[in-house]
Design an enzyme around this catalytic site. Structure first.
Site, PDB file in Angstrom:
ATOM      1  N   HIS A 187       0.846  -1.193   0.000  1.00 33.68           N
ATOM      2  CA  HIS A 187       0.000   0.000   0.000  1.00 33.68           C
ATOM      3  C   HIS A 187       0.884   1.245   0.000  1.00 33.68           C
ATOM      4  O   HIS A 187       1.253   1.756   1.062  1.00 33.68           O
ATOM      5  CB  HIS A 187      -0.903   0.001   1.234  1.00 33.68           C
ATOM      6  CG  HIS A 187      -1.829  -1.167   1.304  1.00 33.68           C
ATOM      7  ND1 HIS A 187      -1.397  -2.430   1.639  1.00 33.68           N
ATOM      8  CD2 HIS A 187      -3.164  -1.267   1.079  1.00 33.68           C
ATOM      9  CE1 HIS A 187      -2.429  -3.258   1.632  1.00 33.68           C
ATOM     10  NE2 HIS A 187      -3.514  -2.583   1.295  1.00 33.68           N
TER      11      HIS A 187
ATOM     12  N   HIS B 258      -3.980   3.424  -3.637  1.00 34.79           N
ATOM     13  CA  HIS B 258      -4.152   2.847  -2.300  1.00 34.79           C
ATOM     14  C   HIS B 258      -3.336   1.573  -2.094  1.00 34.79           C
ATOM     15  O   HIS B 258      -2.517   1.498  -1.186  1.00 34.79           O
ATOM     16  CB  HIS B 258      -5.632   2.550  -2.038  1.00 34.79           C
ATOM     17  CG  HIS B 258      -5.901   1.919  -0.704  1.00 34.79           C
ATOM     18  ND1 HIS B 258      -5.953   2.639   0.455  1.00 34.79           N
ATOM     19  CD2 HIS B 258      -6.111   0.626  -0.350  1.00 34.79           C
ATOM     20  CE1 HIS B 258      -6.197   1.835   1.467  1.00 34.79           C
ATOM     21  NE2 HIS B 258      -6.296   0.599   1.000  1.00 34.79           N
TER      22      HIS B 258
ATOM     23  N   GLU C 218     -17.504  -4.093  24.731  1.00 32.06           N
ATOM     24  CA  GLU C 218     -16.632  -5.270  24.869  1.00 32.06           C
ATOM     25  C   GLU C 218     -15.425  -5.194  23.948  1.00 32.06           C
ATOM     26  O   GLU C 218     -14.309  -5.547  24.347  1.00 32.06           O
ATOM     27  CB  GLU C 218     -17.426  -6.552  24.571  1.00 32.06           C
ATOM     28  CG  GLU C 218     -18.515  -6.876  25.573  1.00 32.06           C
ATOM     29  CD  GLU C 218     -19.837  -6.214  25.244  1.00 32.06           C
ATOM     30  OE1 GLU C 218     -20.816  -6.469  25.974  1.00 32.06           O
ATOM     31  OE2 GLU C 218     -19.900  -5.453  24.244  1.00 32.06           O
TER      32      GLU C 218
ATOM     33  N   HIS D  58     -28.073 -15.471  25.315  1.00 35.34           N
ATOM     34  CA  HIS D  58     -27.001 -15.250  26.291  1.00 35.34           C
ATOM     35  C   HIS D  58     -26.275 -16.546  26.671  1.00 35.34           C
ATOM     36  O   HIS D  58     -25.270 -16.494  27.371  1.00 35.34           O
ATOM     37  CB  HIS D  58     -27.564 -14.613  27.566  1.00 35.34           C
ATOM     38  CG  HIS D  58     -27.873 -13.157  27.430  1.00 35.34           C
ATOM     39  ND1 HIS D  58     -28.604 -12.638  26.388  1.00 35.34           N
ATOM     40  CD2 HIS D  58     -27.527 -12.094  28.215  1.00 35.34           C
ATOM     41  CE1 HIS D  58     -28.725 -11.328  26.540  1.00 35.34           C
ATOM     42  NE2 HIS D  58     -28.076 -10.970  27.628  1.00 35.34           N
TER      43      HIS D  58
END
Length: 664
Positions: free
Chosen positions: A29, A263, A412, A474
């Protein structure tokens, strides 16, 4: 665009080392290194506090290339400044870019290349990890002194980093904690792989950061004075800062700059030659003139006097505090930790408490946290459920970082990535917490921790269908197996209070591996009622209940199902079948053991049964084609005992499976 010839020469050295390496590899890149070379030159030449002769100096500024796809910019800077000396990068290493076994892989890798502060590449991980580094700096300064800990964290982030959701979690954490020593440069070039970023994004990033409690502004990323002034303003701020640097991707390439073709594609010989002519760079590939290299090497040694002054201040520190600082930076655990844990294990053997392992974990932390002052705990807004906050770990706040507990909010992923940053910063052992099912939110950061071989100890509770009423959303059934499948990630699932503290102890001793403690919501009986000095759980598997006589059946289980296996053993005994029970608190640690130990634990019983309230995947290595009592689908809502009964995970089912296989 304000610049000078001397500056341009130094910046172009970065640009053409990147262009030449990508061209030789036919992969890479080049666009970002070419576009951000001016910012990088100002930062490394004039601002960044580092000493190339000592890349591990604890009080150095950290630089995180969050846009890891632009790795050749960082590799060029490491070479040009001479970071690492003889152990640093050479021209040959740059020529070996993206080749097998080279020091210059496709994205920066922590521990692989001197001068790389953290592994980046998965977008968003770098900026989120840097938040953890900035937190660690503030905490270490509060626990020791700003005379010893006083540095900044700089980040170069791309549009891709800021599009990834984890960046929002990260900037929310940093803004709330007012991490004023965190400075992010946003490469605002308007281009992604698909084309102009307007194809997929319309976010005003400056406003977005301001809304999260940051200072943020726009500058011309090719204007040296604008870059320098923006950094000075950021350094004086009482909040974290984002500087949006308007740049041209692939700067200097006549036919590719400002387009997606700059890129991630090698330019080809004709465009490389045209770029050399356009930027007046007449030198052959990988050749840096002596005067330019000398200027860069001067930049690499610019902070040597700062490091020497810091060493004098460290030497003048109270000897006890100096020794503690050096111990923590080295990663060594306190020498009395194991004796503290052994004394606690004796107490547990005598008291035989019945407790959920999440509560056993809290009790263990009440013993461990005072003995390990570098241990930092926290939770993603589940403190009352995870039980990871104890008396020794008061909360940190924007005004007071002397504590050791972090309220991460419902983040999280950001939590796990920031924990990685705290670990690679040094001096702290971070531990996050949530429900085990939500490891899926944190998985990219968990994987990076395993790849980097760092010590992070996460506590993930509500580890099975045993959480009951919250139901299948859960109740983790596949997460245990998937985390075991992750190389260098140790998942510990203890069966009672003794195993819980042993698993904590083992995880802390795994200096080069992250760990997860998977703990139960439901109460479990005490199984280890006789004190044994050895940490049996550290072996990963051991016989917890021997057979009377020669065993015809071996029952293998982990966590809450070990007590279920012991009950099945008694049922089989009543049927005249001798069975033994083996606890497997950590399958990965068990497979690490010598073959003779593994064979002795697995044994030679005719029937081997596995029991776990999760999917079977991974158990065949222990039980072969033996029966498995566990899950084959998702969970069910209801009281946990009823849920176990509904899915047939019972002592009676285990005993019947063993007897049927024996033909009895």
């Amino acid at each position: 665009m304000a610049t000078t010839q001397a500056h341009d020469l130094m910046a172009n050295a970065i640009r053409f080392l990147a262009v030449d390496a990508v061209e030789k590899a036919k992969s890479g890149h080049p666009g970002l290194p070419m576009g951000m070379a001016d910012v990088a030159t100002v930062l490394f030449r004039d601002v960044l506090k580092f000493d190339a002769a000592d890349p591990h100096w604890p009080d150095r500024d950290r630089f995180v290339l969050s846009a890891g796809h632009g790795s050749m910019m960082l590799y060029a800077l490491i070479y040009l400044t001479g970071i690492g000396g003889d152990k640093g990068l050479k021209i040959d290493d740059l020529e070996a870019f993206r080749q097998v076994g080279s020091k210059t892989p496709g994205h920066p890798e922590y521990g692989h290349t001197v001068g790389v502060e953290t592994t980046t590449g998965p977008l968003g991980q770098g900026i989120a990890t840097a938040v953890g580094m900035a937190i660690a700096e503030r905490m270490m300064a509060a626990q020791f002194t700003t005379n010893i800990v006083d540095h900044r964290t700089y980040v170069l982030a791309s549009d891709g980093d800021l599009m990834e959701g984890v960046s929002q979690e990260a900037i929310g954490i940093a803004g709330r904690l007012r991490l004023s020593k965190l400075i992010v440069f946003y490469d605002d070039n308007g281009i992604s792989i698909d084309g102009h970023t307007s194809l997929s994004d319309a976010v005003d990033q400056v406003t977005r950061f301001r809304s999260a409690g940051w200072n943020s502004s726009h500058i011309d990323g090719h204007d040296v004075e604008a870059i320098r002034k923006a950094i000075q303003v950021a350094q004086a701020s009482d909040r974290p800062t984002m500087i949006a640097c308007k740049t041209t991707i692939g700067f200097g390439s006549p036919h590719r700059q400002g387009t997606q073709k700059a890129h991630s594609d090698a330019f080809g010989a004709d465009e490389v030659a045209a770029t050399r002519a356009n930027l007046n760079w007449p030198y052959p590939p990988f050749e840096i003139p002596d005067d330019i290299l000398s200027a860069w090497r001067d930049a690499g040694g610019r902070s040597a006097s700062d490091r020497e002054a810091w060493l004098r201040r460290l030497a003048e520190l109270d000897p006890a505090r100096r020794n503690e600082f050096e111990r923590r930076i080295s990663g060594k655990l306190p020498t009395d930790l194991d004796s503290v844990i052994e004394a606690y294990k004796k107490q547990l053997a005598e008291q035989a408490p019945e407790a959920a392992t999440r509560k056993a974990g809290e009790a263990a932390l009440n013993v461990i946290a005072p003995a390990v002052p570098e241990l930092v705990t926290g939770s993603a807004d589940l403190t009352p459920s995870n039980n990871t906050k104890v008396a020794a770990t008061k909360e940190i706040t924007p005004e007071d970082f002397s504590g050791r507990y972090i309220h991460w909010g419902i983040r999280e992923h950001g939590m796990a990535a920031a924990c990685n940053g705290m670990a690679v910063h040094g001096g702290l052992i971070p531990s996050g917490a949530s429900f085990l099912a939500f490891t899926d939110y944190a998985r990219p950061a968990l994987r990076i921790a395993a790849l980097m071989k760092i010590r992070v100890v996460h506590v993930f509770t509500h580890d099975s269908i045993g959480l009951g009423e919250d139901g299948p959303t859960h109740q983790p059934v596949e997460q245990i197996a998937s985390l075991r499948a992750m190389p260098n990630m140790y998942l510990w699932r203890p069966a009672d209070s003794v195993e819980t503290v042993e698993c904590w102890q083992a995880a802390l001793h795994h200096e080069h591996s992250p760990s997860i403690l998977a703990l139960s919501r439901q109460s479990l009986p005490a199984l280890r009622k006789t004190h044994v000095a050895e940490n049996l759980s550290a072996r990963g598997g051991y016989e917890i209940a021997p057979a009377e006589g020669t065993a015809d059946v071996s029952i293998f289980a982990s966590g809450s199902e070990v007590s279920l296996a012991v009950s099945a053993q008694q049922i089989l005994k009543g049927q005249g079948i001798a069975a033994r029970v083996v606890s497997i608190p950590c399958m990965d640690a068990f497979f690490d053991q010598p073959e003779d130990y593994r064979r002795s634990v697995i044994g030679s019983a005719k029937v081997k049964v596995g029991v776990e309230a999760a999917v079977r995947f991974g158990w065949d290595a222990i039980i072969g084609d033996g029966p498995f009592i566990g899950m084959t689908g998702f969970g069910e809502s209801g009281p946990y005992k009823a849920v176990y009964q509904f899915f047939g995970i019972t002592p009676e089912a285990v005993a019947k499976a063993a007897a049927d296989r024996l033909g009895k």
